[in-house]
Motif scaffolding. Sequence first.
Motif, PDB file in Angstrom:
ATOM      1  N   ARG A   6       0.906  -1.233   0.204  1.00  0.00           N
ATOM      2  CA  ARG A   6      -0.047  -0.093   0.009  1.00  0.00           C
ATOM      3  C   ARG A   6       0.874   1.232  -0.053  1.00  0.00           C
ATOM      4  N   ALA A  10       0.854   3.846  -2.891  1.00  0.00           N
ATOM      5  CA  ALA A  10       0.588   5.400  -2.649  1.00  0.00           C
ATOM      6  C   ALA A  10       1.783   6.286  -2.725  1.00  0.00           C
ATOM      7  N   ARG A  15      -0.400   9.148   3.273  1.00  0.00           N
ATOM      8  CA  ARG A  15      -1.547   8.812   2.762  1.00  0.00           C
ATOM      9  C   ARG A  15      -2.286   7.477   3.069  1.00  0.00           C
ATOM     10  N   VAL A  16      -1.394   6.627   3.418  1.00  0.00           N
ATOM     11  CA  VAL A  16      -1.750   5.139   3.723  1.00  0.00           C
ATOM     12  C   VAL A  16      -2.394   5.448   5.286  1.00  0.00           C
ATOM     13  N   ASN A  18      -3.645   7.884   6.535  1.00  0.00           N
ATOM     14  CA  ASN A  18      -5.041   8.539   6.239  1.00  0.00           C
ATOM     15  C   ASN A  18      -6.102   7.688   5.899  1.00  0.00           C
ATOM     16  N   GLU A  19      -5.856   6.852   4.917  1.00  0.00           N
ATOM     17  CA  GLU A  19      -6.640   5.817   4.384  1.00  0.00           C
ATOM     18  C   GLU A  19      -7.251   4.814   5.529  1.00  0.00           C
ATOM     19  N   ASN A  21      -6.962   5.116   8.802  1.00  0.00           N
ATOM     20  CA  ASN A  21      -7.120   5.948  10.100  1.00  0.00           C
ATOM     21  C   ASN A  21      -6.367   5.358  11.273  1.00  0.00           C
TER      22      ASN A  21
END
Length: 61
Positions: A6, A10, A15-16, A18-19, A21
Motif C-alpha cells: 500500500r 500510494a 496517505r496510507v 489517512n486511508e 485511520n
Amino acid sequence: MRMFVRVVDAGSFSRVANELNVTTSMISKEIGRLEEDLGVRLLRKRSFHDVVDLLPVTERP
C-alpha cells in the motif's frame, strides 16, 4: 507485507495512514519490521512529508 504494498502504491506513509485511520508512526514501524525481517532497506524517504520511493535493488545493502 500488505502495508508495504500500500505504501509503495500510494508513495506516502501519510496517505496510507489517512486511508487506514492510523498514525504514520504505526506505518513506519510496520515497514521497519519488514525491512528488519528481510535484512534489507526497501524504501527511501524523498521529503519531509513521508513521500517514499522503492529503493532499487542495486542500492540495497
